[in-house]
Motif scaffolding. Structure first.
Motif: not given
Ligand code: AMP
Ligand code: GLY
Length: 423
Positions: A63-83
């Motif tokens: 997988v090369e791209m992840i699109i979170p639909g809701s704020e939940k995972q963004l608030t939990e830090g999904i971007h920080d975790f992956f990047s």
């Protein structure tokens, strides 16, 4: 490329429909998805908040791209975790880091941000147990109704609008004492803004931005905006009162200062910003920011987009949004949400949904549905969003209404007046 979309609502069904139209998409995984997304890609029953498990799956599947639909995972830090992890940092996360998600996850952060960057919004004050007296003073100063907001996420229930000063004072005490748990350890008190709401969306790389079609959603359960608040009972796009002059004010007074503010605060940002706005006598004011698309707004916004959406997501990751042209369908789109009887309070799920195959005038986006042995059952309060297009709002609404009548499940309820106040 292979893409993961996170979510299971009507918003994600509408997003998935655009993603699979893209020339850049090879495989689409929806985690966890619903009966509608199952027809567009592969539903994967993983917990999207378990980032390690998600990372393992994403790596296995290239997988090369992840699109979170809701704020939940963004608030939990999904971007920080992956990047911030060597093994996964090549995966593009289409949404902000935790720091950017604060625009939505902390009301006091977003209010201080708006004040600092002169973004029009209601006058407000942040209250904790320590300065509760200032809260009482503020309530005495402003005229009713009184607006009280839990600072943190409270499952959509953290905003109280009260007519009576005594009730407002009591509620302030209760909130600070833990009515919404940790979320209301801090409370934002706000002046009430009179006007009509609308939702404006941009997609940005933190500098360049694309303005998406605006929409209006209908939050109350009852016709003519009565009764309890819901996740959204229908939506319309475009919004007739959002004329060129009004949109220009939104861009100059709200969109540009918001991006400038993020830059000044050194908050990198990629993804959607959803401006919940109030039109107060022709002047837009921010009610709230969200760091994701709206639902049910997505069910009218995405179908109006004609250009390649994955190309837009991709352009933001290479800072080339200036070369992306958003093409939209000028027709009016309406969506009517079919909900389970009793929603937003107690309701039952597991009712078979019939006559879905008879719908010809609308697109049926699945919100809360589940497939079992080839049959489709209700699986949530909001069940299906029926989106239709026409040259006029009335015609589009009539198509959605006819479709709403055809679909059959026990306890079905919907509003018949979506958009009628805009005519
Ligand atoms: P929020 O979660 O901040 O969007 O608030 C939920 C809803 O409460 C909004 O969609 C508005 O309908 C209403 N609301 C919030 N703040 C205000 C305000 N200051 N004035 C009027 N209505 C508000
Ligand atoms: N429709 C409003 C929201 O998605 O928050």
């Amino acid at each position: 490329m292979n893409i993961i979309l996170i979510g299971s609502g009507g918003r994600e069904h509408a997003m998935a429909a655009k993603i699979i139209e893209s020339r850049l998409t090879d495989r689409l995984f929806i985690i966890p998805g619903n009966a509608g997304t199952a027809e567009l890609g592969e539903n994967i029953p993983l917990d999207p908040s378990d980032f390690q498990q998600l990372a393992n799956f994403a790596t296995e599947q290239g997988v090369e791209m992840i699109i979170p639909g809701s704020e939940k995972q963004l608030t939990e830090g999904i971007h920080d975790f992956f990047s911030d992890n060597e093994k996964t940092k090549h995966i593009k996360i289409i949404g902000p880091r935790k720091a950017g998600a604060l625009l939505e996850s902390s009301k006091s952060f977003s209010k201080i941000f708006m004040q600092k960057y002169n973004i029009p919004t209601a006058r407000s004050i942040s209250i904790t147990k320590k300065n509760i007296e200032a809260g009482f003073l503020f309530l005495n100063e402003v005229s009713p109704p009184y607006v009280l907001k839990a600072d943190g996420p409270a499952a959509g229930k953290g905003v109280l609008i009260l007519d009576n000063l005594y009730d407002a004072q009591q509620s302030l005490k209760e909130m600070l004492a833990g009515k919404f748990g940790q979320a209301s350890e801090k409370v934002v008190l706000e002046e009430f803004m009179e006007g009509i709401e609308l939702s404006v969306f941009i997609f940005t790389d933190g500098n360049q931005y694309i303005i998406l079609p605006e929409a209006k959603d209908y939050k109350r359960i009852g016709e003519h905006d009565t009764g309890l608040n819901t996740g959204g009972m229908g939506a319309v796009s475009p919004v007739p009162f959002a004329n060129a002059d009004f949109k220009n004010k939104i861009e100059e007074q709200i969109i540009k200062p918001t991006l400038k503010g993020l830059q000044a605060e050194n908050i990198p940002y990629i993804g959607f910003i959803f401006f919940g706005l109030m039109n107060t006598d022709g002047n837009p004011k921010v009610i709230e920011y969200n760091v994701r698309m709206g639902d049910p707004e997505s069910e009218v916004v995405f179908p109006r987009i004609l250009s390649d959406i994955v190309a837009m997501y991709d352009a933001a990751t290479t800072k080339s949004l200036d070369r992306y042209f958003l093409e939209t369908n000028p027709q009016t789109a309406t969506t009517i949400m079919l909900v389970s009887g009793g929603y937003p309070e107690h309701f039952e799920i597991g009712k078979e949904i019939k006559e879905l195959d008879k719908i010809s005038e609308s697109i049926a986006f699945h919100a809360g549905t589940q497939e079992t042995n080839g049959r489709i059952y209700t699986h949530g309060g909001r069940v299906l969003a029926l989106t239709s297009f026409a040259d006029t709002l009335e015609e589009a609404l009539n198509k959605s209404l006819r479709s709403a009548q055809i679909i059959d499940f026990e306890g079905k309820y919907f509003r018949r007046d979506i958009g009628l106040d805009l005519k």
